[in-house]
Structures are given as structure tokens and as C-alpha cells.
Write an enzyme that holds these catalytic residues in place. Structure first.
Site, short mmCIF file in Angstrom:
data_model
loop_
_atom_site.label_atom_id
_atom_site.label_comp_id
_atom_site.label_asym_id
_atom_site.label_seq_id
_atom_site.Cartn_x
_atom_site.Cartn_y
_atom_site.Cartn_z
N HIS A 257 0.85 -1.19 0.00
CA HIS A 257 0.00 0.00 0.00
C HIS A 257 0.88 1.24 0.00
O HIS A 257 1.98 1.22 0.56
CB HIS A 257 -0.90 0.02 1.25
CG HIS A 257 -2.07 0.92 1.10
ND1 HIS A 257 -2.01 2.25 1.43
CD2 HIS A 257 -3.31 0.70 0.61
CE1 HIS A 257 -3.18 2.80 1.16
NE2 HIS A 257 -3.99 1.89 0.66
N GLU A 312 -7.90 -5.05 -0.59
CA GLU A 312 -8.40 -5.78 -1.76
C GLU A 312 -8.39 -7.29 -1.55
O GLU A 312 -9.16 -8.01 -2.17
CB GLU A 312 -7.58 -5.43 -3.00
CG GLU A 312 -7.49 -3.96 -3.31
CD GLU A 312 -8.79 -3.36 -3.80
OE1 GLU A 312 -9.85 -3.95 -3.55
OE2 GLU A 312 -8.75 -2.30 -4.43
N1 COA Z 1 4.00 -7.57 -4.51
C1 COA Z 1 5.33 -7.60 -4.72
N2 COA Z 1 6.13 -6.53 -4.59
C2 COA Z 1 5.55 -5.37 -4.25
C3 COA Z 1 4.17 -5.26 -4.01
C4 COA Z 1 3.39 -6.43 -4.15
N3 COA Z 1 2.07 -6.42 -3.95
N4 COA Z 1 3.87 -3.99 -3.68
C5 COA Z 1 5.03 -3.31 -3.72
N5 COA Z 1 6.04 -4.15 -4.06
C6 COA Z 1 7.44 -3.81 -4.21
C7 COA Z 1 7.69 -3.12 -5.56
O1 COA Z 1 7.98 -4.05 -6.58
C8 COA Z 1 8.87 -2.23 -5.23
O2 COA Z 1 10.03 -2.99 -5.25
P1 COA Z 1 11.40 -2.38 -5.86
O3 COA Z 1 11.69 -1.19 -4.97
O4 COA Z 1 12.37 -3.49 -5.74
O5 COA Z 1 11.07 -1.98 -7.26
C9 COA Z 1 8.60 -1.82 -3.77
O6 COA Z 1 7.77 -2.84 -3.22
C10 COA Z 1 7.88 -0.49 -3.66
O7 COA Z 1 6.78 -0.49 -4.56
P2 COA Z 1 6.12 0.85 -5.14
O8 COA Z 1 5.29 0.51 -6.33
O9 COA Z 1 7.18 1.90 -5.30
O10 COA Z 1 5.24 1.28 -3.91
P3 COA Z 1 3.89 2.05 -3.97
O11 COA Z 1 3.69 2.66 -2.65
O12 COA Z 1 3.84 2.97 -5.13
O13 COA Z 1 2.87 0.85 -4.25
C11 COA Z 1 0.87 -0.31 -4.56
C12 COA Z 1 1.62 0.73 -3.71
C13 COA Z 1 -0.50 -0.54 -3.94
C14 COA Z 1 0.68 0.24 -5.97
C15 COA Z 1 1.67 -1.64 -4.60
O14 COA Z 1 1.90 -2.11 -3.30
C16 COA Z 1 1.01 -2.70 -5.47
O15 COA Z 1 1.20 -2.69 -6.69
N6 COA Z 1 0.24 -3.65 -4.85
C17 COA Z 1 -0.43 -4.66 -5.61
C18 COA Z 1 -1.74 -4.12 -6.18
C19 COA Z 1 -2.81 -3.92 -5.12
O16 COA Z 1 -3.03 -4.77 -4.28
N7 COA Z 1 -3.49 -2.77 -5.21
C20 COA Z 1 -4.54 -2.40 -4.30
C21 COA Z 1 -4.09 -1.30 -3.38
S1 COA Z 1 -5.28 -0.98 -2.11
#
Ligand code: COA
Length: 367
Positions: A257, A312
């Protein structure tokens, strides 16, 4: 009431997706990501979801927003459902290629102004009707008219299936709608506030917010969560499936998140709702095993980044247990969140200020 903890330090990195940037002042909701606490107008989400009905939770969120013209949110929503059904013939004539979500957006676009209903009520009350009608149209079934004597969750399930749901099923859906009602300045709410700040109106703000919500990194995740659970199939496959996905650099849907650095409190609210429905459902037991395996694997793969269960994951399991098709998960999310979007737009408009940030230009300069 103690002061809301104020979250953030300013992040000036323009490539950081506005992480840490405070872009609004709100009295509506606060997400304390460090401690895993979500507050809606002074109440923790655990004290609202499953404790008061959706309509009362909307009333709680909307207090002070000067929505005149309805005696209660319940009667306003019931009247709005009845008015929205007049638009359903248009959905029946729409191209078959449109998704349920797109049909809901079409219905909303066509929703006429209503002399007696405030626009926020008309919009939020109409979405359950458009969702249920669009689903039935996509299955070549006749849309079912709303029943104004029922609450939103019960009527929504009845309009979907044609039969009155059990009170346990209606309660589970009601709990879900309250759980996702509002959540700080998430991507779709920010979108709604930006559009609202241009004075484009509530309907355009909600339509734009629906667009933002539909992406898999925001409200589009729960369908893929269920796909993942189905692909894993049995508890013994969980660890190897998850390790493989992480090795391929895939994201595990339902985990991680932007704000929470601990467990999303909404995941537990929904998990508690699942147990009220009866946890003997094998898919629930499988989901719990998958959750444990995913958390262990994420801790190993990303020791420096706390990645925990988000809303989710249990949304998918709860809605599936209520018998809702996975194609309807994002439409349902929009149906509950619309009341939050409307509240934010109305709040934003009281500032009278256009939201217009700047960008850092890195393109070529004239010779
Ligand atoms: N599975 C695997 N790795 C994950 C992850 C997940 N669900 N969520 C984050 N990471 C990893 C990323 O790959 C990244 O790794 P890196 O630094 O080696 O590239 C790191 O954690 C940071 O991710 P980032 O996308 O920069 O963080 P964010 O704060 O922008 O991401 C989300 C938030 C929600 C977009 C992300 O956690 C995600 O894509 N989750 C899956 C989709 C989901 O469940 N969405 C509903 C949200 S309520």
C-alpha cells in the site's frame, strides 16, 4: 477528540508519485499508515463497518455538507434508485461491447437532474441500479426494478440475482460498502477533487474518479486477487506459486500500500465479516493460507519494505463468498466509494481554489 496525527514530511521528488505531498485539508477521513488506523469523521472504521448501516455511515460522513432536500439518506437513496431505473432502457440499447463499469458510467452520464434530490444523493443512489442492471444486461437477463422499502445492500443483491438475499449476505455487503466509503486522498479521490476544483460539477468528478479507480494498482485489484487464489488452487501450492511470482518480479495483488506500512485495518474488518458468514467455506481457508505464505515471502523478498495485506485481498474473498461475480468487484468499489468522492468534491469546492500543480520540464529548449 485528540488532534489527527499529521502524517508526512514534504517530498519534493517529482518522480515519487506525490508520495508524502499534502494536497488537501479535510475533515472527512484520515489514514494513519504507520499505525494502521483509518478514521472517518472521528470514528475508527472498526466502529462503523458492521456496526451501523451503509446509509447511516454516509450520513455520518456527509454531516456538515449542507445536503438539503431529503428527510434521510435512506429515503433519498431509495428515491434515487427509483429515478435511476428510468435510465436503464438506455443501458439496454448500448453496444454489447461495453463492460458493466462502462455501462455504469453511461448511466451516470445520462442521469437527469432531479428537482427534489440533491445531486450527491441522486448519483450515489443511482449506481447500485446501474450496476445490477448492467450485470443482468451483460448476461442477457432483464433488469430488475428497485424496491424502495429495502436498504441499499439488500436491494442491490436482490436487483442482481432476482431473489432476496439472506440477512447475513446483505450484512456482509453492507459491511463492505461502509469499509470502503472513504480513505483519505487516494488516487481516485484526488482525481475527484481536482475535477471538482475546476467547477466541472459532481457528475463529471465522479465519472473521472471512476476512471482512476479502475486501474489494477487501485480499485482493479480484487478481481486479480481471486484469479491468484484460483490459480494457486490448494494450500500446499501457495508457497511455491508465490515464490515463482516474486521471482518473475510480479506483484502479489492484495498486498502492499502507498500509505500503510502495517496491516490495512480494512482487511481485518472484512476478514471479521467473512467469519460471520461462516469460515467453513474452503476458499476462505485457502485464502488464509495464501495470505500467510504471501506475507512470509514478501518479508523475505523485500526485508526493507513493509508489505502487508491490503483491503483488496479480503474484499475479493468476502464478495466471492456472498456470491458476487468477480467482474463486479470494481463496480461495487465505485458504488460504495462514490459517497466519499462526492463529500470530497463538496469539501474541495468550499475552498474555491483550482488545483493546479507544476511540472519539472526536462524537454528540449528552443535554440
Ligand atoms: N508484490 C510484490 N512486490 C511489491 C508489491 C506487491 N504487492 N507492492 C510493492 N512491491 C514492491 C515493488 O515491486 C517495489 O520494489 P522495488 O523497490 O524493488 O522496485 C517496492 O515494493 C515499492 O513499490 P512501489 O510501487 O514503489 O510502492 P507504492 O507505494 O507505489 O505501491 C501499490 C503501492 C498498492 C501500488 C503496490 O503495493 C502494489 O502494486 N500492490 C499490488 C496491487 C494492489 O493490491 N493494489 C490495491 C491497493 S489498495
Amino acid at each position: 477528540m485528540t488532534e489527527a496525527p499529521n502524517p508526512v514530511t514534504m517530498n519534493q521528488d517529482p518522480t515519487a508519485g506525490l508520495e508524502g505531498v499534502v494536497a488537501a485539508v479535510t475533515r472527512l477521513s484520515n489514514v494513519d499508515g504507520q499505525n494502521g488506523i483509518l478514521i472517518l469523521k472521528g470514528e475508527k472504521i472498526e466502529d462503523l463497518a458492521g456496526k451501523i448501516p451503509f446509509e447511516d455511515a454516509v450520513g455520518h460522513l456527509w454531516q456538515d455538507l449542507n445536503l438539503t432536500g431529503v428527510s434521510s439518506i435512506s429515503t433519498g437513496f431509495a428515491d434515487a434508485r427509483m429515478a435511476a431505473f428510468d435510465v436503464v432502457p438506455l443501458l439496454e440499447r448500448a453496444p454489447a461491447a461495453l463492460s458493466v463499469y462502462e455501462l455504469m458510467q453511461l448511466g451516470l452520464t445520462a442521469l437527469p437532474g432531479h428537482a427534489e434530490l440533491p445531486e450527491a444523493i441522486a448519483i450515489c443512489g443511482s449506481l447500485p441500479v446501474f450496476l445490477a442492471a448492467a450485470h443482468r444486461i451483460s448476461k442477457n437477463l432483464h433488469p430488475i426494478a428497485p424496491d424502495p422499502s429495502l436498504d441499499t445492500a439488500t436491494d442491490l443483491l436482490r436487483m442482481l440475482t432476482g431473489s432476496t438475499p439472506s440477512s447475513e449476505e446483505a450484512d456482509a455487503l453492507d459491511r463492505y460498502l461502509v469499509t470502503i466509503l472513504d480513505h483519505g486522498l487516494n488516487a481516485s479521490t484526488f482525481t475527484a477533487r481536482v475535477i471538482g476544483s475546476t467547477r466541472a460539477g459532481l457528475k463529471q468528478s465522479v465519472l473521472g474518479a471512476m476512471g482512476a479507480l479502475s486501474g489494477p494498482l487501485h480499485g482493479g485489484a480484487p478481481g486479480p486477487v481471486l484469479d491468484m487464489i484460483d490459480a494457486i488452487g490448494a494450500p500446499d501450492n501457495a508457497a511455491s506459486w508465490i515464490t515463482g511470482a516474486l521471482a518473475r518480479k510480479e506483484r502479489l495483488m492484495g498486498f502492499g500500500h502507498r500509505i500503510y506500512r502495517t496491516r490495512d485495518p480494512r482487511a481485518d474488518v472484512l476478514k471479521a465479516g467473512l467469519h460471520l458468514l461462516g469460515a467453513s467455506n474452503p476458499k476462505v481457508q485457502l485464502a488464509e493460507k495464501i495470505e500467510a505464505a504471501a506475507l512470509a515471502a514478501l518479508r523475505r523478498a523485500k526485508p526493507d519494505r513493509p508489505l502487508d495485506t491490503n483491503v483488496e485481498f479480503y474484499t475479493a474473498v468476502l464478495l466471492d463468498a456472498v456470491g458476487i461475480d468477480r467482474t463486479l468487484f470494481t463496480p461495487l468499489f465505485a458504488t460504495g466509494r462514490a459517497a466519499g468522492w462526492c463529500a470530497h468534491v463538496l469539501e474541495q469546492q468550499t475552498t474555491g481554489k483550482l488545483i493546479r500543480p507544476s511540472s519539472q520540464y526536462v524537454g528540449p529548449m528552443p535554440e
